[in-house]
Each structure stands twice: as structure tokens, then as C-alpha cells.
Scaffold this motif. Structure first.
Motif, short mmCIF file in Angstrom:
data_model
loop_
_atom_site.label_atom_id
_atom_site.label_comp_id
_atom_site.label_asym_id
_atom_site.label_seq_id
_atom_site.Cartn_x
_atom_site.Cartn_y
_atom_site.Cartn_z
N PRO A 151 47.50 36.56 45.97
CA PRO A 151 47.71 37.54 44.91
C PRO A 151 46.73 37.35 43.74
O PRO A 151 46.42 36.22 43.37
CB PRO A 151 49.15 37.30 44.47
N LYS A 211 45.57 38.25 39.71
CA LYS A 211 46.01 38.70 38.40
C LYS A 211 44.79 38.83 37.50
O LYS A 211 43.94 37.94 37.45
CB LYS A 211 47.01 37.72 37.78
N TYR A 235 48.89 32.87 41.30
CA TYR A 235 47.90 33.94 41.27
C TYR A 235 46.48 33.39 41.22
O TYR A 235 46.22 32.34 40.64
CB TYR A 235 48.09 34.83 40.03
N ASP A 256 47.35 42.58 42.01
CA ASP A 256 48.80 42.37 42.13
C ASP A 256 49.47 42.34 40.77
O ASP A 256 50.66 42.63 40.67
CB ASP A 256 49.06 41.05 42.88
#
Length: 148
Positions: A110, A112, A75, A128
């Protein structure tokens, strides 16, 4: 000052070592390569992990178990404190906007959101993944934490 007076700074240019230029040069005859052997040849193609034909260490050691390293999701991480600093109240936050502000390295990876820091603005955050503390802080400030 004239153009003919220009010279590079003292010590900024180093002359290359001239190998194989006679015995008096100190680097003549074998040109610093010693006598014979694989490394004395024109182009010694020796890999970094080559052990002279012996079975390499990486192949001698038994391989056991499973590593998730290759399959783990990596991430792009953004903290709540960075959202507080960079966004106005009521703003929409997504990967493209985070990329434009250089908070993440690529918009297609992605994202986070982590809960480090405080948040006082109501933001709509699309990501995400969220840590539990980040989702709590976003919703406590009157915003929305939406998982893509």
C-alpha cells in the motif's frame, strides 16, 4: 613483473588459528575451550536466550494489554516533492510507475502520499491513502487525488 611475483596485499590474508596442535603451540590440549562444561564440547547447542535452565526473562515478565504492531498497515511513503521532481504535468501516477522509478520498494504494497514539499504540476495520483495536506496540494495544482 612475472606471475610468480604476484602476491596478495600485505595484511589482506590472515592464516586461521590452528587449534589443538600440541602444548608448544599455545592453543594445544583444550584448544582454548577451558576444562569441561557445555561450551567445551564438540557442538554446544546453546540458544541465544538460554539461561541455564532458569525460567527465561521473556517468560517471567507478565504479558498485559494489546499491541497493534502485527496488524498495523505498513505504507510505502512518497512525498509530494518527489512527485514534482519525477513527473511531467498531466501524468498518471500509480504504484507500478512509482516502483519503476524506485520511489517505493514493491508495487503490491500500500502507498501513502504525504504533503512534504510543493507541487505545481497537475497530476492524477492513484494511491491507497493521502495525508490531508497532500490531497490539498494535489488538487490546488489542478490534479486529482484518487484513493484506490
Amino acid at each position: 613483473m612475472k606471475i610468480c611475483d604476484l602476491a596478495p596485499a600485505e595484511g589482506s590474508r590472515k592464516t586461521k588459528k590452528r587449534l589443538g596442535q600440541g602444548l608448544g603451540s599455545g592453543q594445544g590440549k583444550t584448544a582454548g575451550k577451558g576444562h569441561k562444561g557445555q561450551k567445551a564440547r564438540k557442538s554446544p547447542d546453546i540458544r541465544a536466550n538460554f539461561e541455564g535452565g532458569q525460567m527465561p526473562l521473556a517468560r517471567r515478565i507478565p504479558k498485559r494489554g494489546f499491541s497493534n504492531f502485527r496488524f498495523a498497515v505498513k505504507y510505502e511513503v512518497v512525498n509530494v516533492a518527489e512527485l514534482e521532481d519525477r513527473f511531467e504535468a498531466g501524468a498518471e501516477v500509480n504504484a507500478v510507475v512509482l516502483y519503476e522509478l524506485r520511489l517505493i520498494s514493491a508495487p503490491d504494497k500500500p502507498v501513502k502520499i504525504l504533503g512534504v514539499g510543493d507541487l505545481s504540476k497537475n497530476l492524477t495520483v492513484h494511491a491507497d491513502a493521502f495525508s490531508a495536506s497532500a490531497a490539498k496540494k494535489i488538487e490546488a495544482a489542478g490534479g486529482k487525488a484518487e484513493v484506490i
